[in-house]
Design a protein around this motif. Structure first.
Motif, mmCIF file in Angstrom:
data_model
loop_
_atom_site.group_PDB
_atom_site.id
_atom_site.type_symbol
_atom_site.label_atom_id
_atom_site.label_comp_id
_atom_site.label_asym_id
_atom_site.label_seq_id
_atom_site.Cartn_x
_atom_site.Cartn_y
_atom_site.Cartn_z
ATOM 1 N N ILE A 241 0.832 -1.212 0.000
ATOM 2 C CA ILE A 241 0.000 0.000 0.000
ATOM 3 C C ILE A 241 0.866 1.261 0.000
ATOM 4 O O ILE A 241 0.400 2.349 0.274
ATOM 5 C CB ILE A 241 -0.925 0.039 1.237
ATOM 6 N N GLU B 275 9.545 -6.800 8.547
ATOM 7 C CA GLU B 275 8.648 -6.854 9.709
ATOM 8 C C GLU B 275 7.917 -5.535 9.924
ATOM 9 O O GLU B 275 6.846 -5.493 10.527
ATOM 10 C CB GLU B 275 9.439 -7.207 10.976
ATOM 11 N N PRO C 168 3.199 -2.785 7.424
ATOM 12 C CA PRO C 168 1.919 -2.944 8.113
ATOM 13 C C PRO C 168 0.921 -3.828 7.367
ATOM 14 O O PRO C 168 -0.153 -4.089 7.885
ATOM 15 C CB PRO C 168 1.405 -1.506 8.229
ATOM 16 N N THR C 169 1.255 -4.273 6.158
ATOM 17 C CA THR C 169 0.335 -5.190 5.471
ATOM 18 C C THR C 169 0.999 -6.534 5.168
ATOM 19 O O THR C 169 0.444 -7.336 4.421
ATOM 20 C CB THR C 169 -0.192 -4.586 4.149
ATOM 21 N N LYS C 170 2.172 -6.751 5.733
ATOM 22 C CA LYS C 170 2.922 -8.002 5.513
ATOM 23 C C LYS C 170 3.055 -8.317 4.022
ATOM 24 O O LYS C 170 2.776 -9.433 3.580
ATOM 25 C CB LYS C 170 2.254 -9.163 6.245
ATOM 26 N N TYR D 247 10.315 -15.002 6.888
ATOM 27 C CA TYR D 247 9.290 -14.068 7.345
ATOM 28 C C TYR D 247 8.233 -13.917 6.273
ATOM 29 O O TYR D 247 8.591 -13.870 5.108
ATOM 30 C CB TYR D 247 9.889 -12.696 7.696
ATOM 31 N N SER E 4 -1.990 -4.780 13.087
ATOM 32 C CA SER E 4 -1.782 -3.711 12.123
ATOM 33 C C SER E 4 -3.019 -2.837 12.024
ATOM 34 O O SER E 4 -3.996 -3.188 11.385
ATOM 35 C CB SER E 4 -1.457 -4.298 10.749
ATOM 36 N N VAL F 14 -3.120 -0.237 10.365
ATOM 37 C CA VAL F 14 -3.173 0.181 8.967
ATOM 38 C C VAL F 14 -4.025 -0.778 8.133
ATOM 39 O O VAL F 14 -4.786 -0.367 7.261
ATOM 40 C CB VAL F 14 -1.734 0.237 8.389
ATOM 41 N N MET F 15 -3.906 -2.059 8.443
ATOM 42 C CA MET F 15 -4.598 -3.079 7.663
ATOM 43 C C MET F 15 -6.116 -2.957 7.767
ATOM 44 O O MET F 15 -6.845 -3.366 6.861
ATOM 45 C CB MET F 15 -4.168 -4.454 8.172
ATOM 46 N N LYS G 277 -7.756 -1.601 4.739
ATOM 47 C CA LYS G 277 -7.255 -1.993 3.417
ATOM 48 C C LYS G 277 -8.107 -3.098 2.805
ATOM 49 O O LYS G 277 -8.544 -4.013 3.506
ATOM 50 C CB LYS G 277 -5.798 -2.472 3.516
ATOM 51 N N ASP H 189 -6.163 -13.571 10.502
ATOM 52 C CA ASP H 189 -4.964 -13.633 11.347
ATOM 53 C C ASP H 189 -3.766 -12.860 10.779
ATOM 54 O O ASP H 189 -2.777 -12.654 11.476
ATOM 55 C CB ASP H 189 -4.557 -15.091 11.592
ATOM 56 N N THR H 190 -3.871 -12.438 9.516
ATOM 57 C CA THR H 190 -2.799 -11.615 8.943
ATOM 58 C C THR H 190 -2.650 -10.309 9.715
ATOM 59 O O THR H 190 -1.612 -9.669 9.673
ATOM 60 C CB THR H 190 -3.118 -11.297 7.463
ATOM 61 N N VAL H 191 -3.690 -9.921 10.415
ATOM 62 C CA VAL H 191 -3.672 -8.638 11.119
ATOM 63 C C VAL H 191 -2.668 -8.612 12.274
ATOM 64 O O VAL H 191 -2.140 -7.562 12.645
ATOM 65 C CB VAL H 191 -5.097 -8.278 11.633
ATOM 66 N N TRP H 192 -2.334 -9.781 12.821
ATOM 67 C CA TRP H 192 -1.416 -9.813 13.970
ATOM 68 C C TRP H 192 0.012 -9.582 13.511
ATOM 69 O O TRP H 192 0.487 -10.233 12.592
ATOM 70 C CB TRP H 192 -1.504 -11.158 14.701
ATOM 71 N N LEU H 193 0.687 -8.676 14.167
ATOM 72 C CA LEU H 193 2.078 -8.404 13.791
ATOM 73 C C LEU H 193 3.064 -9.060 14.747
ATOM 74 O O LEU H 193 4.251 -9.145 14.456
ATOM 75 C CB LEU H 193 2.329 -6.891 13.736
ATOM 76 N N LYS H 194 2.600 -9.496 15.895
ATOM 77 C CA LYS H 194 3.467 -10.253 16.816
ATOM 78 C C LYS H 194 2.677 -11.473 17.271
ATOM 79 O O LYS H 194 1.456 -11.389 17.478
ATOM 80 C CB LYS H 194 3.833 -9.409 18.048
ATOM 81 N N TRP I 244 1.700 5.618 11.016
ATOM 82 C CA TRP I 244 2.320 4.342 11.366
ATOM 83 C C TRP I 244 3.857 4.389 11.341
ATOM 84 O O TRP I 244 4.521 4.006 12.295
ATOM 85 C CB TRP I 244 1.814 3.279 10.377
ATOM 86 N N ARG J 191 6.451 4.035 14.475
ATOM 87 C CA ARG J 191 7.418 2.942 14.542
ATOM 88 C C ARG J 191 8.842 3.495 14.715
ATOM 89 O O ARG J 191 9.601 3.040 15.565
ATOM 90 C CB ARG J 191 7.333 2.108 13.260
#
Lengths: 86, 422
Positions: free
Chosen positions: A27, A66, A69-71, A84, B43, B45-46, B49, B60-65, B296, B300
Motif C-alpha cells: 500500500i 517486519e 503494516p500489510t505483511k 518471514y 496492524s 493500517v490493515m 485496506k 490472522d494476517t492482522v497480527w504483527l506479533k 504508522w 514505529r
C-alpha cells in the motif's frame, strides 16, 4: 495468481536467498523504505520494489520486512524455508 | 507494588517497537507494556485496506506479533488496563483498577482514541468509527447487511472507507464540512482530483455540509444536514479525528500542548519519562519546530529512538516523516510538514489535468514538505532533499518541471536512501 515480484539475494554472509514483494498487498506505506532505503524504493505504480537485494544485512532486511503494516514482503531462506512472515 | 525497569504505556506500534528495541540492547531488564486493548500488536493500517477488509486474506494476517514473541522477548503485556495517574518523583504509575506500578524508565505511547460524535442520536446502531480492531470487526460485520452508507469527514478514514464500502456493493455518500476534500492540507486542485475520482466511481459527495441529527429508532435510518436535507442510510462511518490528550498528563506535571511536549531525544520534562507516536509533540531538528504526527511509520521510527534512548543511548529523532494512502486508482502522499501556514510558498509539479500533480512546500530557501497526487515515487527523493537541507532558491524552474529528476539535487555522494541514518 498472486501478483508478486521475486528478487534473488546472494550475499555470502546471509541466510536469506530471496525477497518476495506482493504488489497487491503493498500500500506504499514506505515503512520498508524508512528502515532500508538502500534495499527498497517505489516504482512508478507506487509499489515497493527491490533496488538492491544485497544492500542490507539480514537483521536490517528482516526488520524492514517486519515493519510492513500489510505483511507485503516475504523472505525466503537459501535453504527454501520461509524466514518471514512465519 | 510490581516494579519494571522499563514500563511502556501503549501496546501499539510505537510502544511495541520500543520494547523490541530495548530488548535488543538490554537482555535482562524487565519490560512491561500496558494496553487498554485486549490483544497483542496488530496492524491498525490493515483495518482499512481492501485485502483484509473484504476478507480476501485470512483475518490472522492482522497480527504483527505472535503471543510467543512476548514470551520469548520477556515482554509482559498487561491488557485491558489504562493509566490514570503518574507520580514522577516516586516513579509510580496508577492504573484504572487502582493498582500501582513502579518504573525506572517510562514511555508514554498512548496514541489516540477516536473522536466520538456528540450530536443527537449518535448512539444508534449502525454508527461506526475506525481505530481499533473491535471497530474493524464491527464494520466488517455491518457491511454484510447494510445497503446505503454515509461517511463523515474529509480525511483518510472517509477516503479509504468509501472505496471499501463501494467495493462491498454499498451505495456511498460522503459528507464533508469543507468545500474540498482534505482542505486545507491539500489545495483545491488536489482536493478536486480526489473528488473527481470518487465521483467517477459512483460515490456522491456533499461538501460544505454538517450533520445536525441522526434519524432512526434503535438503528440509524438517515442523517439530517444543517441545511435541512436528509440522506438515507443504514450505516455511518464517522472519521472526524482522534483525541490524544488525557486528563492525567497535565495533573502529573507533564508539559503539554496538543500532545505531550518532548525534546529531540523524545524526552519529556519529567525525569526518565519519554514519549513516542501520535501523542508525542517533539522538537523536529530537521524542520526546526515542535511537530506532532499521527501515522504508522513515524510511530514505529519513534519507537526505535525512544527504545534506544531508554536503554542508555542518546540519539536525536532525525527522520523526515511521510504518509501515504491510496484508493480508487489515486495515490496520495504527504511528506514532511504539510501544515498550511502563512510563510509557505508552493512549487507545483505536473497538473491535475495530467493526473499527476505535486506541490513542493518551501520556507525560506529550503523544502519543508510536499503533497503528491499520483507521484508517490518522488517521496524518498523529496525526503532526502528535506533531510539534507538542500537550498532550492534559484532552482524553481527545475523543481516545477514534472519530468525533472529530483534525485539529481541530492548532494553527492548520494546519501539516499537510508532515511533513518544521516
Amino acid at each position: 495468481m498472486a501478483n508478486t515480484n521475486e528478487y534473488e539475494r546472494d550475499r555470502a554472509d546471509s541466510k536469506i536467498g530471496k525477497i518476495i514483494v506482493d504488489r497487491d498487498l503493498c500500500i506504499a506505506a514506505a515503512a520498508c523504505i524508512a528502515v532500508s532505503g538502500s534495499t527498497f524504493e517505489f516504482d512508478n505504480e507506487n509499489k515497493a520494489v527491490v533496488i538492491d537485494a544485497n544492500a542490507a544485512d539480514d537483521e536490517t532486511l528482516t526488520m524492514a520486512c517486519e515493519s510492513c503494516p500489510t505483511k507485503a514482503i516475504c523472505l525466503m531462506g537459501k535453504d527454501g524455508s520461509k524466514v518471514y512472515p512465519k | 507494588m510490581q516494579n519494571y525497569t522499563y514500563l511502556i504505556i501503549g501496546g501499539g506500534v510505537a510502544g511495541t517497537t520500543a520494547a523490541e528495541t530495548i530488548r535488543q540492547l538490554d537482555a535482562e531488564g524487565s519490560i512491561g507494556i500496558i494496553s487498554d486493548e485486549m490483544c497483542r500488536l496488530y496492524s491498525r493500517v490493515m483495518l482499512s485496506k481492501p485485502a483484509f477488509f473484504l476478507e480476501r486474506i485470512p483475518f490472522d494476517t492482522v497480527w504483527l506479533k505472535t503471543e510467543q514473541w512476548y514470551v520469548e522477548k520477556k515482554v509482559e503485556l498487561l491488557c485491558g488496563k489504562r493509566a490514570t495517574g503518574l507520580d514522577g518523583s516516586a516513579k509510580m504509575l496508577t492504573l484504572d483498577d487502582g493498582s500501582t506500578l513502579g518504573y525506572e524508565k517510562l514511555l508514554i505511547a498512548t496514541g489516540g482514541t477516536v473522536r466520538y460524535w456528540d450530536i443527537e442520536g449518535a448512539n444508534k446502531k449502525g454508527i461506526h468509527y475506525l481505530r481499533t480492531l473491535e471497530h474493524g470487526k464491527a464494520i466488517i460485520s455491518g457491511i454484510k447487511t447494510a445497503k446505503k452508507a454515509v461517511t463523515i469527514g474529509g480525511g483518510v478514514i472517509s477516503f479509504e472507507m468509501a472505496e471499501l464500502l463501494k467495493m462491498a456493493g454499498l451505495e456511498v455518500t460522503m459528507i464533508i464540512r469543507e468545500e474540498h476534500y482534505w482542505s486545507p492540507v491539500l489545495d483545491d486542485a488536489s482536493g478536486k482530483m480526489i473528488e473527481d475520482t470518487l465521483t467517477k466511481s459512483g460515490i456522491s459527495i456533499i461538501p460544505n455540509a454538517e450533520v445536525e441529527k441522526i434519524l432512526g429508532e434503535e438503528s440509524v435510518t438517515g442523517v439530517v444536514l444543517k441545511d435541512g436535507r436528509t440522506v438515507e442510510c443504514d450505516m455511518v462511518i464517522c472519521g472526524i479525528g482522534i483525541v490524544c490528550m488525557q486528563d492525567w498528563f497535565k495533573q502529573a506535571g507533564l508539559s503539554v500542548n496538543r500532545g505531550i511536549l518532548a525534546n529531540e531525544y523524545l524526552e519529556t520534562n519529567l525525569p526518565d519519562v519519554w514519549t513516542a507516536g501520535d501523542i508525542a509533540e517533539y522538537n523536529d531538528i530537521i524542520l526546526e519546530e515542535q511537530v506532532q504526527l499521527g501515522n504508522w511509520v513515524n510511530a514505529r521510527e519513534q519507537g526505535v529512538t525512544a527504545g534506544q534512548n531508554m536503554a542508555g543511548g542518546h540519539e536525536p529523532f532525525h527522520f523526515v516523516s511521510f504518509y501515504t494512502t491510496q484508493g480508487l486508482g489515486i495515490n496520495i502522499a504527504f511528506v514532511g510538514d504539510v501544515c498550511p501556514k502563512p510563510d509557505r510558498t508552493y512549487i507545483k509539479r505536473g497538473s491535475p489535468e495530467t493526473g499527476s500533480y505535486g506541490r513542493l512546500i518551501v520556507v525560506g530557501d529550503e523544502l519543508v514538505g510536499a503533497t503528491l497526487m499520483n507521484r508517490t515515487q518522488e517521496l524518498t527523493a523529496i525526503a532526502s532533499l528535506i533531510k539534507n537541507n538542500v537550498k532550492v532558491t534559484g532552482k524553481e524552474t527545475e523543481l516545477g518541471d514534472p519530468n525533472f529528476d529530483l534525485k539529481t539535487l541530492i548532494p553527492a555522494p548520494a546519501p539516499a536512501p537510508d532515511l533513518r541514518t544521516a
